[in-house]
Design an enzyme around this catalytic site. Structure first.
Site, PDB file in Angstrom:
ATOM      1  CG  ASN A 195      31.856  41.305  33.362  1.00 41.07           C
ATOM      2  OD1 ASN A 195      31.372  41.452  35.036  1.00 41.07           O
ATOM      3  ND2 ASN A 195      33.205  41.209  33.473  1.00 41.07           N
ATOM      4  CG  MET A 196      27.545  36.271  36.861  1.00 41.88           C
ATOM      5  SD  MET A 196      25.917  36.266  36.185  1.00 41.88           S
ATOM      6  CE  MET A 196      25.138  35.101  37.366  1.00 41.88           C
ATOM      7  CB  SER A 197      32.064  39.674  38.291  1.00 47.72           C
ATOM      8  OG  SER A 197      31.881  38.760  37.861  1.00 47.72           O
ATOM      9  CD  GLU A 198      31.572  44.856  34.054  1.00 49.84           C
ATOM     10  OE1 GLU A 198      32.226  45.222  34.130  1.00 49.84           O
ATOM     11  OE2 GLU A 198      30.769  44.440  33.065  1.00 49.84           O
ATOM     12  CG  ASP A 264      35.772  46.781  24.180  1.00 54.88           C
ATOM     13  OD1 ASP A 264      35.022  47.493  25.136  1.00 54.88           O
ATOM     14  OD2 ASP A 264      37.696  47.234  24.126  1.00 54.88           O
TER      15      ASP A 264
END
EC number: 2.7.1.167
Length: 476
Positions: A195-198, A264
């Site tokens: 995701n964007m944060s990761e 998921d």
């Protein structure tokens, strides 16, 4: 995108990762313990759900796709419970059971819709020799169209490089939803789905679209990926590949209730589509549509092929309302694949009254979906006499379809719905009145299939006959 389809005829997917059992205890809280300043919860019901990599496998099973799940569990009761839960959804469990470690279990205690406490039962798997797991992977992976490595940081994927190499040697694409900031350990994977944060935790803050593309392509080059899919919440998702134009998909979610498990769902649909021979573009499109569906549901959820197909073609969901028998069978199969409990009842419902409403609401509370089978006009006439029905089948079903308690409606022409019930095989068959369970049409078929039969009470004084008699008195 009318050419896209949610039917995956060729797909077979292998999932390997951190498997978990999520347990929920629900109860009332009315007092404080005399032993310590803590609430006393009187546990009234409990629920078990597949978590971690097991939830990924559940997502794939809900698409009617063969899936095998590999991971580490303990030789314990929770490991057996998890295996049974998954096998009920036709998931092929190929676990390594350890004497030294428990099955990862998260027990949540809830009261009045609030989580009071979570108890985690787990030990790090990083010190476990995974040679048996690697051997299972090497033996099985060639039989699948895609491999998902599901990393929740519990240690099952400590040998992730060896796992990637085994799959790539067999020419099987490897998809990973990454954990942590060490993406180097995923070198050589086919696709990562951060995701964007990761993503920003690894490559740094991105203030523009250009920076996302530039840093994403550099990451692909640095760790030798085939592609990178960055999921960006309300901004959709962006697929990056070397020497190709970025492929951006805007979000399709109409309303966002809960993002739990959306990652998921994305990787499950992606892997399933790729295993079915679809292109990266089509696979990402389908995953994006699925994400838009699942965030509109409360709690960890899966997406069925019915929901996905309808969303692709912008059709209203056929999972609700008046159906043919064939449509109902398909909808029930999808619901059962999601682990939903199916309740079924039947009747004439000629003139709907408060007794009917109360009965149907009580029936609906006993499961996740309620089917109402409705007698045809000829069937009602044979049962009730030449003057009935007052309302024809179309009108009776239209009124029932407006009730929030009713999910699916289906007509039947026989005097009883025994044949229909034998075809549908609900988890619970209910009937209102003074019947004994064994007297209810379809009870033998439901019991033979492992289901249950229950008799519910009607409200006193409420009946269609009484309503008709009152109308006659007014007319006179």
């Amino acid at each position: 995108m009318a050419q896209y389809s949610a039917e995956f005829k060729q797909a077979k997917v292998l999932v390997l990762g951190d498997v978990m059992l999520d347990r929920y205890w629900f109860g009332a809280t009315n007092r404080i313990s005399p032993e310590a300043p803590v609430p006393v919860v009187r546990v009234q019901e409990n629920e078990e759900r597949a978590g971690g990599a097991a939830n990924v496998a559940m997502n794939i099973a809900s698409l009617n796709v063969p899936v095998q799940l590999m991971g580490l569990i303990g030789q314990d009761e929770t490991g057996s419970a998890l295996s049974l839960l998954l096998e009920k959804q036709k998931i092929d469990c190929n676990f390594v059971a350890l004497e030294t470690h428990p099955t990862i279990t998260k027990l949540r205690i809830l009261s009045r819709h609030q989580q009071l406490l979570r108890l985690d039962f787990e030990e790090d798997f990083n010190n476990v020799d995974c040679k048996d797991l690697l051997a299972k992977l090497e033996s099985a992976v060639k039989n699948y169209g895609a491999l998902i490595l599901s990393d929740y940081g519990k240690g099952t994927l400590k040998d992730v490089q060896k796992m990637i190499q085994i799959a790539r040697k067999a020419n099987v694409p490897v998809l990973i939803d990454p954990k942590g900031t060490d993406f180097e350990r995923y070198r050589g994977a086919t696709l990562l789905t951060p995701n964007m944060s990761e993503f920003e935790a690894v490559v740094g803050k991105c203030n523009t679209e250009e920076e996302i593309i530039e840093k994403g392509l550099k990451l692909i080059s640095d760790i030798e990926l085939t592609a990178l899919l960055v999921t960006r919440s309300e901004k959709g998702m962006t697929l990056l590949r070397p020497n190709q134009e970025p492929y951006h998909l805007p979000t399709v979610a109409k309303e966002v209730f809960d993002v739990t498990g959306a990652g998921d769902t994305v990787i499950s649909v992606l892997a399933t589509a790729l295993a079915d021979g679809r292109s990266f573009e089509e696979s990402c499109y389908l995953a994006n549509v699925a994400a838009g569906i699942v965030v509109g549901k409360l709690g960890t959820s899966t997406v069925s092929t019915v929901e996905l197909e309808n969303a692709i073609h912008a059709r209203p969901e056929t999972g609700f309302g008046i159906m043919s028998e064939a449509e109902l069978k398909d909808a029930v199969a999808q619901a059962k694949a999601r682990g939903e409990k199916i309740v079924m009842t039947n009747g004439c419902f000629d003139i709907l009254h408060p007794g009917h409403i109360s009965y149907l609401e009580n029936a609906r509370k006993l499961g996740d979906r309620l089917i109402v089978a409705v007698n045809s006009d000829d069937s009602v006439k044979r049962l009730k006499g030449e003057s009935r029905p007052i309302n024809n089948l179309e009108n009776r079903m239209a009124v029932l379809a407006g009730l929030a308690s009713v999910d699916w409606l289906v007509p039947f022409t026989e005097d009883t719905p025994q044949r229909l019930i034998g075809e549908i095989l609900p988890d619970l068959l209910v009937k209102g009145g003074d019947y004994k369970p064994e007297e209810i049409a379809g009870s033998k078929e439901v019991w033979a299939n492992g289901g249950d039969v229950k008799v519910l009470n009607f409200e006193n004084g409420c009946s269609t006959t009484n309503v008709i008699e009152k109308i006659k008195l007014l007319k006179d």
